[in-house]
Design an enzyme around this catalytic site. Structure first.
Site, short mmCIF file in Angstrom:
data_model
loop_
_atom_site.label_atom_id
_atom_site.label_comp_id
_atom_site.label_asym_id
_atom_site.label_seq_id
_atom_site.Cartn_x
_atom_site.Cartn_y
_atom_site.Cartn_z
N GLN A 212 36.96 100.09 -11.72
CA GLN A 212 38.16 99.82 -12.52
C GLN A 212 38.43 98.07 -12.12
OE1 GLN A 212 41.26 102.87 -12.30
NE2 GLN A 212 42.43 101.37 -11.03
N LYS B 22 38.49 95.05 -14.84
CA LYS B 22 39.23 94.71 -15.90
C LYS B 22 40.04 93.32 -15.72
CE LYS B 22 39.43 99.14 -17.12
NZ LYS B 22 38.26 99.35 -15.85
N SER C 102 55.28 61.29 -13.20
CA SER C 102 55.41 61.57 -11.86
C SER C 102 56.83 61.66 -11.28
CB SER C 102 54.48 60.63 -11.05
OG SER C 102 55.34 60.48 -9.60
N ASN D 159 50.31 60.78 -16.28
CA ASN D 159 49.09 61.47 -15.83
C ASN D 159 48.41 62.32 -16.48
OD1 ASN D 159 49.63 60.69 -13.18
ND2 ASN D 159 50.99 62.17 -12.70
N THR E 165 24.81 56.26 -15.56
CA THR E 165 24.21 57.13 -14.70
C THR E 165 24.60 57.01 -13.37
OG1 THR E 165 22.28 55.83 -14.23
CG2 THR E 165 21.91 57.36 -16.11
N HIS E 166 24.60 58.15 -12.49
CA HIS E 166 25.40 57.77 -11.15
C HIS E 166 26.88 57.22 -11.03
CE1 HIS E 166 21.27 58.29 -9.59
NE2 HIS E 166 20.73 57.52 -10.67
N SER F 250 45.55 101.54 -13.15
CA SER F 250 45.34 100.51 -13.72
C SER F 250 46.19 100.34 -15.02
CB SER F 250 43.79 100.70 -14.17
OG SER F 250 43.71 101.91 -14.83
N TYR G 130 29.05 106.16 -12.52
CA TYR G 130 30.40 105.63 -12.27
C TYR G 130 31.06 105.82 -10.86
CZ TYR G 130 35.47 104.51 -12.85
OH TYR G 130 36.51 104.05 -13.01
N LYS H 41 53.92 56.37 -13.99
CA LYS H 41 52.88 57.08 -13.95
C LYS H 41 53.05 58.05 -15.17
CE LYS H 41 49.77 58.20 -11.52
NZ LYS H 41 49.73 58.83 -9.93
N ASN I 104 34.88 107.95 -18.16
CA ASN I 104 33.76 107.07 -17.76
C ASN I 104 33.03 106.57 -18.98
OD1 ASN I 104 34.33 108.05 -15.39
ND2 ASN I 104 32.58 109.49 -14.89
N GLU J 206 43.24 67.85 -16.48
CA GLU J 206 43.15 67.95 -14.98
C GLU J 206 43.22 69.64 -14.75
OE1 GLU J 206 45.04 65.26 -11.84
OE2 GLU J 206 46.34 65.15 -13.74
#
Ligand code: ARG
Length: 457
Positions: A322, A325, A277, A285, A155-156, A23, A317, A283, A110, A290
């Site tokens: 491990q 992490k 783009s 963007n 709403t919606h 690790s 343990y 474009k 441990n 995003e």
């Protein structure tokens, strides 16, 4: 390289076993906490007379040298030494010999990894709380700068009622306030000292765990050695709070994406936080927003990953742990980078106030206000709803807005309409008529801002 646990083995581990079980490639980031914990442990061992003060001084000096070597980038981390604990301990023994071999008295990896992780999560939680506070101040600034900017509320994803941009933005302030609260609250569960639980059962050696805890700034000491070495709740909780935070960031990012479309045209994000783009020259963007929305998925993934790793493990343990992490580290890195990026992007957003106001009176967003007007004139709400519904249908047929109707036309639906109806239909006036606590009105936003200022003192 001789392994520190090689006593009962007669053969070497396979190279692939080293590669598979190591690790160090990722837990080396815990080096400072590992050394900090070892120094506190050494001081405790020496205070208890378990090791001599001469040995303790040698160990501390050796650890300090290793600290400096790692900091200067001169320390060589070795895969065959598995993890951060054995890399540092081996280097210490190589440096100071016999005294170094006493450091691991009354300690196991441990409880050592549980300690390192708790110190790490405590630090990172505090840093994230600071970043959330900075984000919140920026939201307050946007709300103050746009305190009376009218926009349609949805709403919606359909235009619903006119609201204030400041109110909309402060909704995110409230979400981040709860996120911050969850992180702050979690500290009391993180800040419990596991060291001295040893492998799982504690030790026959006369250690003083409360002393070590005080040295490391812990609020308490774990009461059950078996729980202490098995527990990763605090890591799962951290990733869970991070998931909630990312979900909120993602919703904000989604609105920024939506609002920057030509269809909405509510905002423009500066060139510094947009990209072009490769094929379509026109474009611009909103990639940064995003990607913020996109990164939310990996945080949820990290949460699922660790919950799944832990679910079938018998006490105490198990090496599976491990695997805690990488999801944790990835979460910390992603959350911090996303917050920093959002903090830099927010001031780069220009709000199109004219467009926001214009769209608030379109799409019959003022219909509820019209119904409430009739209620104020004594009509039962259900009946008012019906009358306004008829008026909307009439307007749709005639391709008109509610405020385009003459009083004479309105009287065809109810003779309770009089001149004051137009105030209710004008979004820049109707918004301020809202009286309920916490509503989208200027007074309410001012009150919210006052509460926020008070809570920040
Ligand atoms: N690298 C290990 C981990 O991250 C440290 C604890 C190892 N303990 C053991 N008994 N092998 O979990």
């Amino acid at each position: 390289m001789k392994k520190l646990w090689s006593g009962r083995f007669s053969e070497q581990t396979a190279k692939i076993t080293d590669t598979f079980t190591q690790s160090i490639s990722y837990d080396k980031r815990l080096w400072q906490y590992d050394i900090l914990g070892s120094i506190a442990h050494t001081e405790m061992l020496s205070k208890q007379g378990i090791i001599s003060s001469t040995d303790a001084e040698l160990i501390k000096k050796g650890l300090q040298e290793i600290h400096d070597e790692i900091q200067r980038g001169e320390f060589e981390f070795l895969e065959e030494l598995e993890d951060i604990h054995m890399n540092i301990e081996s280097a210490l023994i190589k440096k100071i010999g016999e005294a170094g071999a006493k450091l691991h008295t009354a300690r196991s990896r441990n409880d050592q990894i549980a300690l390192d992780l708790r110190l790490y999560v405590r630090d990172e939680t505090n840093k994230i709380v600071e970043l959330i506070k900075r984000l919140q101040s920026l939201l307050v600034k946007i709300a103050e700068d746009n305190i009376d900017t009218i926009m349609p509320g949805y709403t919606h994803t359909q235009r619903a009622q006119p609201v204030l941009l400041s109110h909309h933005i402060l909704a995110y302030y409230q979400m981040f306030e709860r996120d911050k609260g969850r992180f702050v609250d979690s500290i009391k569960r993180v800040n419990i000292m596991p060291l001295g639980s040893c492998a799982l059962a504690g030790t026959t050696i006369n250690i003083d765990r409360h002393y070590t805890a005080r040295l490391l700034g812990f609020d308490g000491v774990s009461s059950n050695s078996m729980d202490a070495v098995s527990d990763r709740d605090f890591v799962i909780e951290f990733i869970s709070h991070s998931s909630m935070l990312m979900m909120h960031i993602s919703r904000l990012a989604e609105e920024l994406v939506l609002w920057s479309t030509t269809e909405f045209s509510f905002i423009e994000i500066s060139d510094a936080f947009t990209t072009g783009s490769s094929i379509m020259p026109q474009k611009k963007n909103p990639d940064v927003a995003e990607i913020m929305r996109g990164k939310t998925g990996r945080i949820y993934g990290n949460l699922m990953s660790l919950l799944t790793t832990m679910k079938g493990l018998p006490l105490t343990y198990n090496r599976d742990m491990q695997e805690d992490k990488e999801p944790l580290f990835d979460t910390v890195d992603t959350i911090k980078l996303t917050l920093q990026c959002l903090i830099e992007m927010l001031p780069e957003i220009r709000f199109n106030k004219v467009r926001m106001l214009q769209t608030s009176s379109e799409g019959y967003a003022n219909a509820t206000d019209m119904a409430e007007y009739l209620v104020s004139k004594g009509i039962a709400f259900r009946n008012a709803h019906e009358i306004v519904g008829n008026i909307v249908r009439y307007c749709v047929d005639k391709n008109k807005g509610l405020s385009d109707l003459e009083l004479s036309e309105l009287h065809g639906f109810s003779n309770l309409f009089s001149d004051d109806i137009y105030e209710y239909l004008d979004p820049s006036k109707s918004v301020h008529k809202r009286q309920s606590f916490g509503s989208a009105s200027l007074n309410s936003v001012i009150q919210q801002l006052q509460e926020i200022k008070k809570s920040q003192q």
